[in-house]
Write a protein that holds these residues in place. Sequence first.
Motif, PDB file in Angstrom:
ATOM      1  N   ARG A  28       0.845  -1.198   0.000  1.00 35.41           N
ATOM      2  CA  ARG A  28       0.000   0.000   0.000  1.00 35.41           C
ATOM      3  C   ARG A  28       0.882   1.250   0.000  1.00 35.41           C
ATOM      4  NH1 ARG A  28      -5.113  -1.627   0.860  1.00 35.41           N
ATOM      5  NH2 ARG A  28      -5.380  -3.719   1.716  1.00 35.41           N
ATOM      6  N   TYR A  29       0.330   2.309  -0.544  1.00 42.14           N
ATOM      7  CA  TYR A  29       1.044   3.585  -0.526  1.00 42.14           C
ATOM      8  C   TYR A  29       1.235   4.027   0.917  1.00 42.14           C
ATOM      9  CZ  TYR A  29       0.184   4.261  -5.521  1.00 42.14           C
ATOM     10  OH  TYR A  29       0.161   4.133  -6.885  1.00 42.14           O
ATOM     11  N   ASN A  30       2.395   4.614   1.184  1.00 47.47           N
ATOM     12  CA  ASN A  30       2.648   5.195   2.501  1.00 47.47           C
ATOM     13  C   ASN A  30       2.749   6.712   2.345  1.00 47.47           C
ATOM     14  OD1 ASN A  30       5.301   5.797   1.606  1.00 47.47           O
ATOM     15  ND2 ASN A  30       6.027   3.784   2.259  1.00 47.47           N
ATOM     16  N   GLU A  39      -3.966   3.183   0.094  1.00 52.08           N
ATOM     17  CA  GLU A  39      -4.507   2.562  -1.115  1.00 52.08           C
ATOM     18  C   GLU A  39      -3.497   1.574  -1.682  1.00 52.08           C
ATOM     19  OE1 GLU A  39      -6.359   4.891  -4.129  1.00 52.08           O
ATOM     20  OE2 GLU A  39      -7.591   5.978  -2.683  1.00 52.08           O
ATOM     21  N   VAL A  40      -3.998   0.568  -2.385  1.00 54.72           N
ATOM     22  CA  VAL A  40      -3.157  -0.504  -2.917  1.00 54.72           C
ATOM     23  C   VAL A  40      -2.300   0.003  -4.068  1.00 54.72           C
ATOM     24  CG1 VAL A  40      -3.181  -2.737  -4.108  1.00 54.72           C
ATOM     25  CG2 VAL A  40      -4.747  -2.314  -2.201  1.00 54.72           C
ATOM     26  N   LEU A  41      -0.999  -0.254  -3.956  1.00 54.35           N
ATOM     27  CA  LEU A  41      -0.066  -0.004  -5.045  1.00 54.35           C
ATOM     28  C   LEU A  41       0.078  -1.285  -5.876  1.00 54.35           C
ATOM     29  CD1 LEU A  41       2.126   1.539  -6.607  1.00 54.35           C
ATOM     30  CD2 LEU A  41       3.750   0.830  -4.832  1.00 54.35           C
ATOM     31  N   VAL A  53       1.842 -10.047 -10.586  1.00 58.76           N
ATOM     32  CA  VAL A  53       1.767  -8.846  -9.761  1.00 58.76           C
ATOM     33  C   VAL A  53       0.799  -7.898 -10.455  1.00 58.76           C
ATOM     34  CG1 VAL A  53       2.983  -6.837  -8.849  1.00 58.76           C
ATOM     35  CG2 VAL A  53       4.123  -9.068  -8.883  1.00 58.76           C
ATOM     36  N   GLY A  54      -0.203  -7.460  -9.719  1.00 58.31           N
ATOM     37  CA  GLY A  54      -1.120  -6.452 -10.217  1.00 58.31           C
ATOM     38  C   GLY A  54      -0.673  -5.093  -9.701  1.00 58.31           C
TER      39      GLY A  54
END
Length: 150
Positions: A28-30, A39-41, A53-54
């Motif tokens: 996730r974004y930091n 949010e998912v990176l 890898v998505g």
Amino acid sequence: MWFDGQAEEAANHYVSIFKDSKLGRIVRYNEAGPGPVGEVLTVEFEVNGQKFVGLNGGPQFTFNEAISFQIFCADQDEVDYYWSKLSDGGAEVACGWLRDKYGVSWQVVPDGLIDMISDPDPDKAKRSTEAMMSMVKFDVAALRRAYAGE
């Protein structure tokens, strides 16, 4: 695999369809960004032993038919299963190809089809190829009848 915000959703979708599949690490974004914190990176996942890898990379790049994944199926039941699951919300194309709801292209192929269309007997290969080219979703029995000359 480059997604526009749906990497985790897509990974969960694929893992729910295929046996021998699992989710892996989710990054996730930091505070360093560039996306909103939490949010998912990226999301790692495995489908039928193949690792993916998505990446939620944004709208700049989209999937197209230049790349597709083949699923070899033992029988009509498997063809129907994968066709139904993967085409739901997507689009049926031609010759066993479909696009899923994320735009990824798949070809759902019955075992033996490649042998039929490449048979050394030109008549068998021609009949099989003509049958294949006339189908959207493959009908295994019809392909076998064409191959046999029935």
